[in-house]
Design a protein around this motif. Structure first.
Motif, mmCIF file in Angstrom:
data_model
loop_
_atom_site.group_PDB
_atom_site.id
_atom_site.type_symbol
_atom_site.label_atom_id
_atom_site.label_comp_id
_atom_site.label_asym_id
_atom_site.label_seq_id
_atom_site.Cartn_x
_atom_site.Cartn_y
_atom_site.Cartn_z
ATOM 1 N N ASP A 9 -49.588 -35.383 13.304
ATOM 2 C CA ASP A 9 -48.956 -34.323 14.083
ATOM 3 C C ASP A 9 -49.336 -32.969 13.491
ATOM 4 O O ASP A 9 -49.859 -32.877 12.386
ATOM 5 C CB ASP A 9 -47.452 -34.553 14.255
ATOM 6 N N ARG A 10 -49.123 -31.907 14.288
ATOM 7 C CA ARG A 10 -49.642 -30.594 13.898
ATOM 8 C C ARG A 10 -49.013 -30.043 12.619
ATOM 9 O O ARG A 10 -49.511 -29.093 12.035
ATOM 10 C CB ARG A 10 -49.431 -29.599 15.034
ATOM 11 N N SER A 11 -47.858 -30.619 12.229
ATOM 12 C CA SER A 11 -47.279 -30.133 10.973
ATOM 13 C C SER A 11 -47.822 -30.927 9.783
ATOM 14 O O SER A 11 -47.416 -30.687 8.650
ATOM 15 C CB SER A 11 -45.755 -30.176 11.029
ATOM 16 N N GLY A 12 -48.704 -31.886 10.031
ATOM 17 C CA GLY A 12 -49.362 -32.582 8.915
ATOM 18 C C GLY A 12 -48.810 -33.968 8.608
ATOM 19 O O GLY A 12 -49.177 -34.573 7.604
ATOM 20 N N GLN A 13 -47.927 -34.482 9.461
ATOM 21 C CA GLN A 13 -47.360 -35.822 9.211
ATOM 22 C C GLN A 13 -48.256 -36.876 9.866
ATOM 23 O O GLN A 13 -48.677 -36.711 11.005
ATOM 24 C CB GLN A 13 -45.965 -35.948 9.837
ATOM 25 N N LEU A 14 -48.460 -37.957 9.141
ATOM 26 C CA LEU A 14 -49.257 -39.064 9.680
ATOM 27 C C LEU A 14 -48.394 -39.862 10.648
ATOM 28 O O LEU A 14 -47.300 -40.299 10.302
ATOM 29 C CB LEU A 14 -49.715 -39.957 8.517
ATOM 30 N N ALA B 81 -54.222 -28.834 8.601
ATOM 31 C CA ALA B 81 -54.604 -27.504 8.113
ATOM 32 C C ALA B 81 -55.969 -27.109 8.687
ATOM 33 O O ALA B 81 -56.182 -25.971 9.115
ATOM 34 C CB ALA B 81 -54.643 -27.505 6.588
ATOM 35 N N SER C 55 -55.521 -26.230 12.357
ATOM 36 C CA SER C 55 -54.820 -24.941 12.522
ATOM 37 C C SER C 55 -55.744 -23.780 12.185
ATOM 38 O O SER C 55 -55.758 -22.765 12.885
ATOM 39 C CB SER C 55 -53.604 -24.860 11.605
ATOM 40 N N ARG D 71 -49.770 -31.118 20.383
ATOM 41 C CA ARG D 71 -48.849 -31.395 19.288
ATOM 42 C C ARG D 71 -49.399 -32.400 18.278
ATOM 43 O O ARG D 71 -48.888 -32.503 17.168
ATOM 44 C CB ARG D 71 -47.516 -31.963 19.844
ATOM 45 N N THR E 145 -52.460 -34.186 6.004
ATOM 46 C CA THR E 145 -52.117 -32.790 5.721
ATOM 47 C C THR E 145 -53.328 -31.879 5.879
ATOM 48 O O THR E 145 -53.260 -30.823 6.501
ATOM 49 C CB THR E 145 -51.628 -32.688 4.261
#
Lengths: 225, 162
Positions: B38-43, B64, B67, B101, B60
């Motif tokens: 996901d875009r926040s870095g969670q697998l 990054a 982004s 997302r 992660t």
């Protein structure tokens, strides 16, 4: 943006350590990395310059235990503190669940602290996040240094409190970490204000590092309760 | 103004659907492994050959990477780059945006070609977009993500941090 995975029974949360350059954000993560059992943490990833200044971010995943059968996995990130790196700093805030502001207590860093705090508010609001309504704690680092400003001065400058407008939140909330102090209180003018929980630290020796991490993690999990 | 980033959750059924789509894609594209991040870095998921590297760190860095490239796109007047390709001597990666997302990352080697991966990826992204739009539509209905997941667990949370 907590992610709840029912298939692997995990709750994943993202915590970002923010603050001025050389304030001790990376040191916080390094201390956690050194103290937590290797079974409950992953690798510490650092995207840093040759002089060990954070270029993009540091990253450390830690498991903080199990609740209701779900593993709580926290992803800890730092941002580059130097003003120059704002574009990459802002990217790290994407999807953040909780923020720790690591302030440098040294008197001569007052302006850098203020500038970084303002930058945090600006970057959060650019994503549509409201820092006053989400898990947020402040760590006053480097308390051992002779040129550290008094706590009251730092609080006045960086954590003066924001006005509480919702009637349901207008009730006195004591600060669990500090007997006799309050997180939500009413001023003599009748106005209700809320302050972020704060902790004193000497991150290089570990003082206050876990208190800060526990406080913000607990606030994040409570948003799911 | 929303309080913060919306929490989202997915069930075992969602996971099953995602896995089926990705397994079919890997077979058709002759690729080795697919990861969803996901875009926040969670697998979110890994399908195919189990990665022999730290998948959490990989996730992660993927987020990054994506982004940073989004911002580069904006600087040159594009809204985003919805696919990225990194070519190595033996191993290559192809990354694609899913529903704004999630990022689909495919690892492949010289047993296939970039053209085939790209061709088959298009269909997989379309299928995954439908799945994730369903998941996110459900998530935004309840701001708390999984309503009641930790409701009443305040004592348990307190004990965890004692």
């Amino acid at each position: 943006m907590s992610m709840i995975n029912y298939a692997s029974r995990e709750i994943n949360c993202k915590i970002v350590f923010y603050g001025p350059g050389l304030g001790g954000k990376t040191t916080n993560l390094e201390y956690v990395y050194g103290k937590v059992s290797p079974n409950t943490r992953g690798k510490l990833i650092s995207l840093a310059t040759e002089t060990e200044r954070t270029l993009f971010f540091d990253f450390l995943p830690v498991d903080l235990g199990t609740i209701r059968g779900f593993r709580t996995r926290f992803h800890l990130y730092t941002v580059p503190g130097q003003v120059y790196y704002n574009a990459s700093r802002k990217l790290i805030l994407k999807g953040v669940d909780g923020v720790v502001f690591v302030a440098d207590s040294q008197a001569e860093r007052a302006e850098a602290n203020l500038e970084s705090m303002q930058n945090l508010y600006d970057n959060m609001s650019a994503y549509g996040y409201d820092l006053t309504h989400m898990p947020f704690v402040i760590q006053y680092n480097k308390r051992d240094l002779p040129n550290a400003s008094p706590l009251s001065e730092l609080q006045e400058m960086l954590n003066p409190g924001w006005e509480v407008t919702e009637p349901s939140r207008k009730r006195v909330v004591p600060d669990a970490a500090r007997p006799g102090e309050f997180l939500v209180s009413q001023l003599s003018t009748g106005e209700w204000v809320e302050r972020a929980p704060y902790f004193e630290a000497v991150a290089v020796g570990g003082d206050g590092v876990f208190d800060t991490l526990k406080a913000v993690s607990k606030l994040v999990l409570k948003t799911l309760a | 103004m929303p309080v913060g980033a919306a929490t989202w959750s997915f069930t075992e059924d969602d996971f099953g659907t995602i896995t089926t789509v990705l397994q079919r894609f890997l077979y058709d594209a002759k690729a080795r492994c697919a990861l969803l991040v996901d875009r926040s870095g969670q697998l979110v998921a890994t399908v195919g050959e189990p990665p022999n590297f730290d998948a959490t760190a990989f996730a992660t860095l993927t987020a990054a990477d994506f982004s940073a490239n989004d911002q580069l796109a904006r600087l040159i007047g594009e809204s985003d780059f919805n696919v990225l390709f990194h070519q190595g001597e033996r191993e290559s990666m192809y990354l694609a945006d899913v529903a704004r997302r999630v990022i689909l990352v495919v690892l492949f080697d010289n047993r296939t070609t970039l053209g085939l991966v790209r061709l088959k990826m298009k269909g997989a992204v379309e299928d995954l977009t439908k799945v994730f739009e369903g998941i996110f539509a459900r998530g935004t209905g309840a701001q708390a993500g999984a309503p009641g997941l930790l409701a009443g667990a305040e004592d348990e949370i307190d004990r965890l941090f004692q």
